[in-house]
Design a protein around this motif. Structure first.
Motif, PDB file in Angstrom:
ATOM      1  N   ARG A  78       3.443  56.655 -69.920  1.00 26.59           N
ATOM      2  CA  ARG A  78       3.540  55.250 -69.514  1.00 26.59           C
ATOM      3  C   ARG A  78       2.276  54.489 -69.858  1.00 26.59           C
ATOM      4  NH1 ARG A  78       3.487  57.001 -63.861  1.00 26.59           N
ATOM      5  NH2 ARG A  78       1.290  57.115 -63.343  1.00 26.59           N
ATOM      6  N   ASP A  80       0.091  51.163 -68.368  1.00 27.27           N
ATOM      7  CA  ASP A  80      -0.151  50.333 -67.181  1.00 27.27           C
ATOM      8  C   ASP A  80      -0.872  49.067 -67.626  1.00 27.27           C
ATOM      9  OD1 ASP A  80      -1.028  49.150 -64.810  1.00 27.27           O
ATOM     10  OD2 ASP A  80      -2.022  50.958 -64.060  1.00 27.27           O
ATOM     11  N   ARG A  82      -1.760  46.691 -65.530  1.00 27.02           N
ATOM     12  CA  ARG A  82      -2.558  46.278 -64.376  1.00 27.02           C
ATOM     13  C   ARG A  82      -2.053  44.998 -63.707  1.00 27.02           C
ATOM     14  NH1 ARG A  82      -5.875  47.926 -68.346  1.00 27.02           N
ATOM     15  NH2 ARG A  82      -6.982  49.864 -68.040  1.00 27.02           N
ATOM     16  N   ASN A 113       7.506  47.938 -61.583  1.00 25.53           N
ATOM     17  CA  ASN A 113       6.238  48.005 -60.854  1.00 25.53           C
ATOM     18  C   ASN A 113       6.018  49.302 -60.096  1.00 25.53           C
ATOM     19  OD1 ASN A 113       5.232  45.401 -61.599  1.00 25.53           O
ATOM     20  ND2 ASN A 113       6.796  44.521 -60.258  1.00 25.53           N
ATOM     21  N   ASP A 114       6.939  50.253 -60.213  1.00 24.08           N
ATOM     22  CA  ASP A 114       6.808  51.533 -59.515  1.00 24.08           C
ATOM     23  C   ASP A 114       5.964  52.491 -60.358  1.00 24.08           C
ATOM     24  OD1 ASP A 114       7.145  54.135 -58.482  1.00 24.08           O
ATOM     25  OD2 ASP A 114       9.173  53.698 -57.791  1.00 24.08           O
ATOM     26  N   PRO A 115       4.805  52.936 -59.846  1.00 24.19           N
ATOM     27  CA  PRO A 115       3.950  53.836 -60.618  1.00 24.19           C
ATOM     28  C   PRO A 115       4.514  55.248 -60.772  1.00 24.19           C
ATOM     29  CG  PRO A 115       3.065  53.559 -58.418  1.00 24.19           C
ATOM     30  CD  PRO A 115       4.229  52.619 -58.535  1.00 24.19           C
ATOM     31  N   HIS A 116       5.658  55.523 -60.136  1.00 23.64           N
ATOM     32  CA  HIS A 116       6.263  56.853 -60.202  1.00 23.64           C
ATOM     33  C   HIS A 116       7.471  56.891 -61.141  1.00 23.64           C
ATOM     34  CE1 HIS A 116       3.521  57.952 -57.058  1.00 23.64           C
ATOM     35  NE2 HIS A 116       3.947  56.931 -56.346  1.00 23.64           N
ATOM     36  N   ASN A 117       7.565  55.934 -62.039  1.00 22.94           N
ATOM     37  CA  ASN A 117       8.593  55.898 -63.093  1.00 22.94           C
ATOM     38  C   ASN A 117      10.017  55.779 -62.571  1.00 22.94           C
ATOM     39  OD1 ASN A 117       6.599  56.209 -65.146  1.00 22.94           O
ATOM     40  ND2 ASN A 117       6.516  58.383 -64.634  1.00 22.94           N
ATOM     41  N   ASN A 119      11.603  52.998 -62.247  1.00 25.34           N
ATOM     42  CA  ASN A 119      11.857  51.611 -62.595  1.00 25.34           C
ATOM     43  C   ASN A 119      13.202  51.448 -63.298  1.00 25.34           C
ATOM     44  OD1 ASN A 119       9.376  50.427 -61.647  1.00 25.34           O
ATOM     45  ND2 ASN A 119       8.376  51.632 -63.234  1.00 25.34           N
ATOM     46  N   ARG A 144       4.756  45.941 -64.354  1.00 27.43           N
ATOM     47  CA  ARG A 144       3.381  46.371 -64.641  1.00 27.43           C
ATOM     48  C   ARG A 144       3.378  47.575 -65.566  1.00 27.43           C
ATOM     49  NH1 ARG A 144      -1.180  48.122 -60.100  1.00 27.43           N
ATOM     50  NH2 ARG A 144      -2.486  49.259 -61.586  1.00 27.43           N
ATOM     51  N   TYR A 145       4.436  48.386 -65.503  1.00 25.37           N
ATOM     52  CA  TYR A 145       4.504  49.638 -66.260  1.00 25.37           C
ATOM     53  C   TYR A 145       5.658  49.626 -67.259  1.00 25.37           C
ATOM     54  CZ  TYR A 145       1.771  51.185 -62.238  1.00 25.37           C
ATOM     55  OH  TYR A 145       0.827  51.292 -61.251  1.00 25.37           O
ATOM     56  N   SER A 147       7.451  52.731 -69.343  1.00 31.29           N
ATOM     57  CA  SER A 147       7.450  54.190 -69.396  1.00 31.29           C
ATOM     58  C   SER A 147       8.493  54.718 -70.362  1.00 31.29           C
ATOM     59  CB  SER A 147       7.766  54.781 -68.011  1.00 31.29           C
ATOM     60  OG  SER A 147       6.908  54.287 -67.023  1.00 31.29           O
TER      61      SER A 147
END
Length: 174
Positions: A78, A80, A82, A113-117, A119, A144-145, A147
């Motif tokens: 992924r 990011d 920011r 926007n989920d940092p744990h993929n 999305n 934001r991400y 992936s």
């Protein structure tokens, strides 16, 4: 002898899209290099996450422009940004080495926007081809991400470039 229509085949050849009815036309500048890349694991030092946004579309692993994870369940890579960005299209360049290009089959491009993929999915690479650049229109998704995830199976994830564009317009191949 049956003749195939020329224009859809040209569309396939020019745009690296593996559906004969449409392709995604990108607009704007690739902003992927502005983000911070990461991946689930690193198989070899030449396969680090930053290779995917280095501007080098070389599809050969020995060209040191591809990412390469260990074999992992739901392997991911992924970028990011920011902050949330509008994503119109994502282009992914597959590896072209004879051993490995099929690994990208079923990979999902996710934006959110989920940092744990976890999305929403912009699109899935259903028919990878060696060295092909596949462009998926994301319809202005915001996140934001961005992936690349191979869901639900243990696999090595590798591809050679990812580009993110602010606009992508679905165009018919006539």
């Amino acid at each position: 002898m049956m003749q195939l229509p020329v224009i859809p085949l040209l569309c396939l050849a020019i745009f690296g899209v593996f559906q004969a009815d449409s392709y995604c036309e990108v607009k704007g500048n690739n902003f992927a290099p502005e983000g911070k890349p990461s991946q689930i694991s690193l198989y070899h030092v030449n396969g680090n996450a930053s290779n995917a946004i280095d501007g080098n579309r070389n599809g050969l692993y020995r060209g040191k422009s591809c990412v390469l994870t260990k074999s992992e369940e739901s392997a991911w890579w992924r970028v990011d940004f920011r902050k949330s960005r509008k994503v119109g299209a994502v282009l992914v360049v597959n590896r072209e080495d004879a051993c490995c290009w099929k690994r990208l089959k079923g990979a999902e491009i996710r934006v959110g926007n989920d940092p744990h993929n976890r999305n929403p999915v912009c699109g899935t690479i259903s028919d990878p081809q060696p060295g092909a650049a596949t462009t998926l229109c994301c319809g202005g998704m915001v996140g934001r991400y961005v992936s690349v995830v191979i869901p639900g199976r243990e696999e090595i994830l590798n591809f050679c470039e990812l580009e993110v564009y602010p606009e992508g317009i679905e165009k018919p191949c006539i």
